[in-house]
Structures are given as C-alpha cells and as structure tokens.
Write a protein that holds these residues in place. Sequence first.
Motif, PDB file in Angstrom:
ATOM      1  N   GLY A 233       0.818  -1.218   0.000  1.00  0.00           N
ATOM      2  CA  GLY A 233       0.000   0.000   0.000  1.00  0.00           C
ATOM      3  C   GLY A 233       0.845   1.257   0.000  1.00  0.00           C
ATOM      4  N   LEU A 234       1.873   1.303   0.856  1.00  0.00           N
ATOM      5  CA  LEU A 234       2.735   2.483   0.894  1.00  0.00           C
ATOM      6  C   LEU A 234       3.574   2.595  -0.364  1.00  0.00           C
ATOM      7  N   ALA A 235       3.949   1.478  -0.944  1.00  0.00           N
ATOM      8  CA  ALA A 235       4.691   1.522  -2.207  1.00  0.00           C
ATOM      9  C   ALA A 235       3.803   2.080  -3.318  1.00  0.00           C
ATOM     10  N   VAL A 236       2.547   1.696  -3.322  1.00  0.00           N
ATOM     11  CA  VAL A 236       1.607   2.224  -4.315  1.00  0.00           C
ATOM     12  C   VAL A 236       1.433   3.723  -4.123  1.00  0.00           C
ATOM     13  N   ILE A 237       1.261   4.145  -2.868  1.00  0.00           N
ATOM     14  CA  ILE A 237       1.119   5.576  -2.576  1.00  0.00           C
ATOM     15  C   ILE A 237       2.331   6.341  -3.075  1.00  0.00           C
ATOM     16  N   ALA A 238       3.521   5.817  -2.825  1.00  0.00           N
ATOM     17  CA  ALA A 238       4.747   6.488  -3.269  1.00  0.00           C
ATOM     18  C   ALA A 238       4.796   6.638  -4.784  1.00  0.00           C
ATOM     19  N   GLY A 239       4.186   5.707  -5.509  1.00  0.00           N
ATOM     20  CA  GLY A 239       4.143   5.800  -6.960  1.00  0.00           C
ATOM     21  C   GLY A 239       3.076   6.742  -7.480  1.00  0.00           C
ATOM     22  N   LEU A 240       2.102   7.070  -6.651  1.00  0.00           N
ATOM     23  CA  LEU A 240       0.983   7.906  -7.089  1.00  0.00           C
ATOM     24  C   LEU A 240       1.125   9.377  -6.711  1.00  0.00           C
ATOM     25  N   ALA A 241       1.706   9.649  -5.572  1.00  0.00           N
ATOM     26  CA  ALA A 241       1.836  11.025  -5.086  1.00  0.00           C
ATOM     27  C   ALA A 241       3.200  11.584  -5.459  1.00  0.00           C
ATOM     28  N   GLU A 242       3.248  12.889  -5.656  1.00  0.00           N
ATOM     29  CA  GLU A 242       4.516  13.535  -5.980  1.00  0.00           C
ATOM     30  C   GLU A 242       5.455  13.510  -4.769  1.00  0.00           C
ATOM     31  N   ASP A 243       4.902  13.756  -3.593  1.00  0.00           N
ATOM     32  CA  ASP A 243       5.666  13.731  -2.350  1.00  0.00           C
ATOM     33  C   ASP A 243       4.957  12.808  -1.369  1.00  0.00           C
ATOM     34  N   VAL A 244       5.704  11.975  -0.675  1.00  0.00           N
ATOM     35  CA  VAL A 244       5.147  11.111   0.361  1.00  0.00           C
ATOM     36  C   VAL A 244       6.084  11.145   1.553  1.00  0.00           C
ATOM     37  N   GLU A 245       5.515  11.387   2.715  1.00  0.00           N
ATOM     38  CA  GLU A 245       6.262  11.338   3.961  1.00  0.00           C
ATOM     39  C   GLU A 245       5.502  10.418   4.903  1.00  0.00           C
ATOM     40  N   VAL A 246       6.219   9.539   5.583  1.00  0.00           N
ATOM     41  CA  VAL A 246       5.618   8.611   6.522  1.00  0.00           C
ATOM     42  C   VAL A 246       6.245   8.866   7.886  1.00  0.00           C
ATOM     43  N   TYR A 247       5.391   9.103   8.868  1.00  0.00           N
ATOM     44  CA  TYR A 247       5.825   9.370  10.224  1.00  0.00           C
ATOM     45  C   TYR A 247       5.316   8.249  11.132  1.00  0.00           C
ATOM     46  N   PRO A 248       6.061   7.160  11.280  1.00  0.00           N
ATOM     47  CA  PRO A 248       5.634   6.080  12.170  1.00  0.00           C
ATOM     48  C   PRO A 248       6.056   6.375  13.607  1.00  0.00           C
ATOM     49  N   SER A 249       5.258   5.906  14.539  1.00  0.00           N
ATOM     50  CA  SER A 249       5.609   6.012  15.950  1.00  0.00           C
ATOM     51  C   SER A 249       4.926   4.867  16.682  1.00  0.00           C
ATOM     52  N   PRO A 250       5.306   4.625  17.915  1.00  0.00           N
ATOM     53  CA  PRO A 250       4.638   3.564  18.676  1.00  0.00           C
ATOM     54  C   PRO A 250       3.149   3.842  18.888  1.00  0.00           C
ATOM     55  N   LYS A 251       2.711   5.101  18.726  1.00  0.00           N
ATOM     56  CA  LYS A 251       1.313   5.479  18.957  1.00  0.00           C
ATOM     57  C   LYS A 251       0.534   5.678  17.671  1.00  0.00           C
ATOM     58  N   GLY A 252       1.030   5.182  16.550  1.00  0.00           N
ATOM     59  CA  GLY A 252       0.302   5.322  15.298  1.00  0.00           C
ATOM     60  C   GLY A 252       1.197   5.704  14.141  1.00  0.00           C
ATOM     61  N   MET A 253       0.567   5.993  13.026  1.00  0.00           N
ATOM     62  CA  MET A 253       1.308   6.367  11.833  1.00  0.00           C
ATOM     63  C   MET A 253       0.586   7.494  11.119  1.00  0.00           C
ATOM     64  N   ARG A 254       1.370   8.402  10.548  1.00  0.00           N
ATOM     65  CA  ARG A 254       0.835   9.504   9.757  1.00  0.00           C
ATOM     66  C   ARG A 254       1.459   9.418   8.371  1.00  0.00           C
ATOM     67  N   VAL A 255       0.604   9.403   7.355  1.00  0.00           N
ATOM     68  CA  VAL A 255       1.061   9.363   5.967  1.00  0.00           C
ATOM     69  C   VAL A 255       0.649  10.677   5.319  1.00  0.00           C
ATOM     70  N   LYS A 256       1.629  11.431   4.845  1.00  0.00           N
ATOM     71  CA  LYS A 256       1.378  12.732   4.224  1.00  0.00           C
ATOM     72  C   LYS A 256       1.730  12.629   2.750  1.00  0.00           C
ATOM     73  N   MET A 257       0.776  13.021   1.894  1.00  0.00           N
ATOM     74  CA  MET A 257       0.951  12.936   0.442  1.00  0.00           C
ATOM     75  C   MET A 257       0.722  14.315  -0.161  1.00  0.00           C
ATOM     76  N   GLY A 258       1.405  14.618  -1.265  1.00  0.00           N
ATOM     77  CA  GLY A 258       1.231  15.926  -1.873  1.00  0.00           C
ATOM     78  C   GLY A 258       1.279  15.892  -3.386  1.00  0.00           C
ATOM     79  N   TRP A 259       0.530  16.829  -3.984  1.00  0.00           N
ATOM     80  CA  TRP A 259       0.470  17.008  -5.439  1.00  0.00           C
ATOM     81  C   TRP A 259       0.478  18.494  -5.747  1.00  0.00           C
ATOM     82  N   PRO A 260       0.936  18.888  -6.931  1.00  0.00           N
ATOM     83  CA  PRO A 260       0.882  20.305  -7.307  1.00  0.00           C
ATOM     84  C   PRO A 260      -0.562  20.738  -7.528  1.00  0.00           C
ATOM     85  N   ALA A 261      -0.855  21.969  -7.130  1.00  0.00           N
ATOM     86  CA  ALA A 261      -2.203  22.512  -7.312  1.00  0.00           C
ATOM     87  C   ALA A 261      -2.110  23.985  -7.680  1.00  0.00           C
TER      88      ALA A 261
END
Length: 152
Positions: free
Chosen positions: A116-144
């Motif tokens: 899933g994260l590999a697919v996201i990385a192929g679809l979004a221009e920018d992808v940042e993943v912030y994992p922690s013991p209390k959860g995960m945050r996936v940030k994706m970006g595109w030009p607008a």
Amino acid sequence: MATVELTFSALPAHVRTARLIATAVARRAGVAEDLLDEVRLAVGEACSRAVEAHRLHCPDEPVRIELSDDSGRFEVTVTDVAPNEDADLSGEVTEPGGIANGYELASLLPDMSGLGLAVIAGLAEDVEVYPSPKGMRVKMGWPAVSSLPSSA
C-alpha cells in the motif's frame, strides 16, 4: 482554502467516502484533472491501511484525514492511532526508497506487505511517513494551481 478535516470510524465502507471527499477537495484546490485518479487511489490506499490497523488494534478510535492546499500544493495527511510495538521510531520522515529510520516500510504495517505504501509512493509527488509507537501519519502531496476565485 482552509484545511478540511475528516474523521471516520474504522470501517472499510468509509474509505470510499474519504476518496470521494479528497477528490472533490483536490479538484477545488486546482489539482490537474489527469492527477485526480492518482489522488483518489493514494488516499484510498492510505485510508485502507489505517482502517485495517485500527480494526486490529483500536476499532473504536476514528481515522483522521486533513486536506489542505497551501502554497500551490494539495496535501493529504491520513493519521491512525493504532499502536505499533515494533516501531522504536522518533517520527522521522521516510526517506526515498521506502525506509523510515532504518526500518523497511513493510515492517511498519500490521499483517500487510507494505505494498500500500509503495503504491502511494508511486501515485503522489511527495510522500512522507511518520511512524511512531502510537500510530502512523502518511502525508501525500500534489501540485495545485487554484483556478477558482477565492470567493467561490
């Protein structure tokens, strides 16, 4: 436009709603029509991953999405609060190539291959993943480039 926030219960049926909302906000933010399918698919993957993590670990907790279009960028952040015992991480940004603080992305996902994260990385221009013991945050970006007047 201000940030749009959405929370939903960890049910697979709500992933479709999140995709539709993200696509509508992306269109309003001025994301090119040929990128909207990529937005829809990436948001669906991130939300599906979060829903699965919540269903396994904290089914009563909602998944959170933030959508914004600051500085000519459309960004989507999907946040879960599922515990991740294997993540002895400080919340650092994922490096290109799918590594977060030395952990392969596949090791950060419960019962998933990391596809899933590999697919996201192929679809979004920018992808940042912030994992922690209390959860995960996936940030994706595109030009607008907003094509709508600010009063619309």
